[in-house]
Each structure stands twice: as structure tokens, then as C-alpha cells.
Design a protein around this motif. Structure first.
Motif, PDB file in Angstrom:
ATOM      1  N   PHE A 152       0.828  -1.207   0.000  1.00  0.00           N
ATOM      2  CA  PHE A 152       0.000   0.000   0.000  1.00  0.00           C
ATOM      3  C   PHE A 152       0.864   1.261   0.000  1.00  0.00           C
ATOM      4  N   VAL A 153       1.997   1.208   0.689  1.00  0.00           N
ATOM      5  CA  VAL A 153       2.891   2.365   0.687  1.00  0.00           C
ATOM      6  C   VAL A 153       3.439   2.608  -0.716  1.00  0.00           C
ATOM      7  N   SER A 154       3.855   1.551  -1.388  1.00  0.00           N
ATOM      8  CA  SER A 154       4.390   1.692  -2.746  1.00  0.00           C
ATOM      9  C   SER A 154       3.340   2.247  -3.697  1.00  0.00           C
ATOM     10  N   LEU A 155       2.130   1.679  -3.623  1.00  0.00           N
ATOM     11  CA  LEU A 155       1.051   2.168  -4.485  1.00  0.00           C
ATOM     12  C   LEU A 155       0.710   3.616  -4.167  1.00  0.00           C
ATOM     13  N   GLY A 156       0.715   3.961  -2.880  1.00  0.00           N
ATOM     14  CA  GLY A 156       0.419   5.339  -2.500  1.00  0.00           C
ATOM     15  C   GLY A 156       1.469   6.321  -3.001  1.00  0.00           C
ATOM     16  N   LEU A 157       2.743   5.925  -2.954  1.00  0.00           N
ATOM     17  CA  LEU A 157       3.802   6.809  -3.452  1.00  0.00           C
ATOM     18  C   LEU A 157       3.686   7.024  -4.959  1.00  0.00           C
ATOM     19  N   ILE A 158       3.368   5.946  -5.694  1.00  0.00           N
ATOM     20  CA  ILE A 158       3.194   6.089  -7.140  1.00  0.00           C
ATOM     21  C   ILE A 158       2.037   7.033  -7.445  1.00  0.00           C
ATOM     22  N   THR A 159       0.919   6.823  -6.737  1.00  0.00           N
ATOM     23  CA  THR A 159      -0.253   7.687  -6.958  1.00  0.00           C
ATOM     24  C   THR A 159       0.053   9.136  -6.614  1.00  0.00           C
ATOM     25  N   LEU A 160       0.733   9.354  -5.498  1.00  0.00           N
ATOM     26  CA  LEU A 160       1.079  10.711  -5.099  1.00  0.00           C
ATOM     27  C   LEU A 160       2.010  11.370  -6.109  1.00  0.00           C
TER      28      LEU A 160
END
Length: 437
Positions: A199-207
Motif C-alpha cells: 500500500f505504501v508503494s502504491l500510495g507513493l506512485i499515486t502521489l
């Protein structure tokens, strides 16, 4: 963080899942290298616990005390060594039949399940686990259930000496490495991060995409970078196979069995990396096709015009999607999202994930997107439009010309001019008067 997320997810989703763990290691029961290793270990354990040579000697010594002819006593002396070899051969053949039988496959799966729970207990530091990691980095597996099963067949066949095989409480050391001591700490850490890191990785990509000035190129590069990181992870798994086999001493585990064990464990991680890489590449392709780029704009325009012409041709032939097409046009974005989610679900949850499934999933998703474009009915086509589906061009304005002559009507008969407000035909312009002076 994406490769670390995949490894952490594998640790949490594979190592902790008993059914998945058993389904991957269960087929090892049919691997020739594993069977040969187990037969050799079983025979060694039996020989270490049963003095076959001594028992056979006592048996022949007892026979020699009987009132037998000299020729019979001499024959007994010659048969003693073949008898020992025969007993050992019987034990080896029994072990081979057991290991290669269907019953052993079930026993092996049960042993794998038990070992999995013991491995987790060992990694979590439980001292009561039958499978333990020692302070020197030794990893061992208990042979008790297998030896007990091997003992049954000779006893059932009337070989009484097999009853002397005691219950074995022995652990075979299958690996020794200093890294096993650190594995407990690494397991506990990755087990926690296995849920958080994805979830952290996906959140960083989205951000990163949201704060970018040019979101479409950023999304393309993010997808390609994710796919590239997964490719590097797969390459690292292949390199790690070589390092793992060389790190395990053949004195504890044969090289062939080390390869078989590694190949049985890593497919889940490989398929996960392949799935994530496929999603990243698909996101990059979709971002390009939907972005404000010259090539993608031409492709979208050509697709829309072609689909519109086909719909118009079908409508001229009396074929129309009617109200369904109108509803589909309204919710076309939802249909595209559902198609994308379905394709992503196949890539993420289909195990194993062969190349054929990847190709057919991509082809089917593309066909469904084209079907949505074909079956929808845009409002312009329901109201009428050109042959290519674009709105009808507005009627051309009348050509501009000289303004109509609106001079007063010439004097005449009032009856003839009654009701007229403008001349019935264009009047010649009045000649200009030139002053003589």
C-alpha cells in the motif's frame, strides 16, 4: 520499494499459508532426486538403529548349535553374509516402494504441512518446535513418521526383525548457513511489512502522479519503471538460485535436491513479480493511448471514426443496439474500468500464470473494449449524423453579394404599386449627374 514489497508479500502470503505451501512442495514426492535422497536417509537411519549384522550372526550361531550335519553347518557359514545383504536389500526395496507409492505422496504432503507449521514456529522462535534453527545456523527435519511407515511393510510381510526398529527421534540436518540465524529476525520484519509495503508503494506512485505537472508522461514512466523493477527482481531470483545451491553443503543436502527445493518455493514469487510487472506495463500503454499525444490522438480518432462508420452501416441494414447502446454510451467509462479490473484480477490471482494466459487476457480485454466502442450509440447518431459518426455540418450560409437595392419605388400608377414594399427585380443604378462646371 516495489521489489521489497513483493518479497514481503511472498513471505506473508506464501510462507504463512499452509495450503499454498503444501501445494508447491507436495509434488517433490515424485521428484527422483528427492526420492533417492529419502531412500538413502531411511536406510541409513535403520542401519544406525538396528544391528542387522549382529542379529543375523546371533541367528546363525543359534542354528549352528543344533544337531546338524557338518555340511549343513558349513553351508550356514556361507549363507550368513548373503543373509545380511538380503536383509539390507529388503529394507532398501521396501523404502523405495514406499517412497514411490501414492500413499507416500499423501504422507509427504502431511509431513510438509507439519514441517511448515514447525518452520513458522522455528522462525517465530518457539523452542518446542520439532523443526528448529540452531544458534549455529543448522536446519533439520524429523524423520520419525517416514521411518514408522517404512517399518510397517516388512512387518506385514512376516519379517520379524523389522519389529526391532525402534521409534526414531532423529532430525536430519538439511542445511547449514549463518543466514538462517538472521532469518528469524528477517521473517518477523517482513511478515509485518508484507501488509504495509504494497500500500505504501502504491500510495507513493499515486502521489507522484498527482503532484506531477504532466501527469500522462509521469504515469507512463511510473508504469515502465514498475515493470523494469519486477524484471530485475525476477533476474535476482534466478541469480539467487545459483547462490543458494552453492551455499548448501552437499554433506547435508545433495545439489539436485537443493535445486528441486528452490524451484518448488520461488514460483509464487516469480508469478507475483510477473503480475505486478504486467500491470505496470499495461498502465503505461493505457496512459499513452489515453494521453494527449499525437500518435495516440490519431489512433483514437481513427478508432472512433471506424466504429462510427460500422455502426452507421449496421443501422442502414436495420441492425441497431437500441436502448442498450444508449445506456452503454452513458456508462462506457464504467465498462472500461470493469474490463481493466477484470484483466488485472486475472494477472494478480491466477496461479500459476503462464504466458498463454497473459496473452489471451490482453487479447480478450482489447476485444471487449472494441465491442464497447461498437455497441454504444452516441447521441449524435441517435439524432442523425454524417456517415463517419460525426455531427452533420451546418448548412452553408448564403453567399454574400451586393446589398439589395432598397431605393424608393419610382412614381407610377398607385393601383399597380399597391401592396409592394420593394422592387420585384433588381433595379439598375441611377446614372450619376455630372455638373457641367
Amino acid at each position: 520499494m516495489a521489489p521489497i514489497s513483493v518479497v514481503a508479500y511472498w513471505t506473508k502470503g506464501y510462507v504463512n499459508d499452509t495450503d499454498r505451501f503444501a501445494s508447491s512442495l507436495g509434488p517433490l514426492a515424485e521428484d527422483p532426486a528427492v526420492q533417492a535422497y529419502l531412500v538413502d536417509q531411511i536406510v541409513t537411519v535403520v542401519n544406525d538403529n538396528v544391528d542387522i549384522t549382529g542379529i543375523t550372526k546371533d541367528l546363525f550361531d543359534g542354528l549352528s548349535t543344533l544337531d546338524l550335519p557338518p555340511q549343513a553347518k558349513n553351508a550356514l557359514g556361507l549363507l550368513q553374509q548373503p543373509a545380511v545383504q538380503g536383509v539390507q536389500g529388503l529394507i532398501e526395496s521396501a523404502a523405495t516402494r514406499i517412497v514411490s507409492s501414492d500413499a507416500f505422496a499423501q504422507l509427504w504432503e502431511q509431513a510438509v504441512r507439519t514441517s511448515q507449521t514447525q518452520v513458522i514456529a522455528a522462525l517465530e522462535g518457539e523452542s518446542t518446535s520439532a523443526l528448529a534453527i540452531s544458534d549455529t545456523g543448522k536446519l533439520g527435519i524429523q524423520l520419525g513418521p517416514i521411518v514408522a511407515e517404512v517399518k510397517k511393510e516388512p512387518v506385514n510381510r512376516g519379517f520379524g526383525l523389522a519389529q526391532n526398529i525402534p521409534e526414531v527421534d532423529r532430525t536430519i540436518v538439511v542445511a547449514q548457513s549463518d543466514s538462517l540465524v538472521q532469518a528469524r529476525t528477517g521473517y518477523q520484519l517482513l511478515n509485518v511489512l508484507g501488509f504495509v509495503l504494497p500500500f505504501v508503494s502504491l500510495g507513493l506512485i499515486t502521489l507522484g502522479v498527482l503532484v506531477a505537472r504532466r501527469r500522462a508522461p509521469t504515469l507512463i514512466w511510473a508504469g515502465l519503471a514498475l515493470a523494469a523493477s519486477m524484471a530485475l527482481l525476477s533476474a535476482g531470483i534466478a541469480v539467487r538460485r545459483i547462490l543458494f545451491v552453492s551455499a548448501v553443503s552437499p554433506a547435508y543436502l545433495p545439489t539436485d535436491m537443493s535445486r528441486a527445493l528452490y524451484d518448488a518455493v520461488v514460483p509464487f514469487m516469480n508469478t507475483t513479480a510477473l503480475s505486478v510487472g504486467l500491470v505496470g506495463f499495461t498502465v503505461a500503454v493505457v496512459a499513452y493511448l489515453a494521453g494527449p499525444f499525437h500518435g495516440s490522438t490519431l489512433l483514437r480518432r481513427a478508432t472512433v471514426r471506424t466504429a462510427s462508420r460500422l455502426r452507421r452501416a449496421a443501422a442502414d441494414a436495420g441492425v441497431s443496439t437500441g436502448r442498450f447502446g444508449a445506456v452503454l454510451f452513458t456508462y462506457r467509462r464504467v465498462a472500461h474500468v470493469l474490463i481493466g479490473l477484470a484483466a488485472a484480477a486475472v494477472a494478480i490471482f491466477w496461479r500459476p500464470l503462464p504466458a498463454s494466459v497473459i496473452i489471451w487476457t490482453a487479447v480478450l480485454a482489447l476485444v471487449l473494449v472494441l465491442l464497447v466502442e461498437m455497441l454504444q450509440r452516441p447521441p449524435v447518431e441517435r439524432a442523425g449524423g454524417t456517415a463517419d459518426g460525426l455531427p452533420d455540418a451546418p448548412a452553408p450560409a448564403p453567399a454574400a453579394g451586393p446589398p439589395a437595392d432598397t431605393r424608393p419605388l419610382p412614381p407610377g400608377d398607385p393601383d399597380d404599386l399597391q401592396g409592394q414594399t420593394a422592387p420585384t427585380e433588381r433595379l439598375e443604378p441611377a446614372p450619376s449627374r455630372v455638373r457641367a462646371d
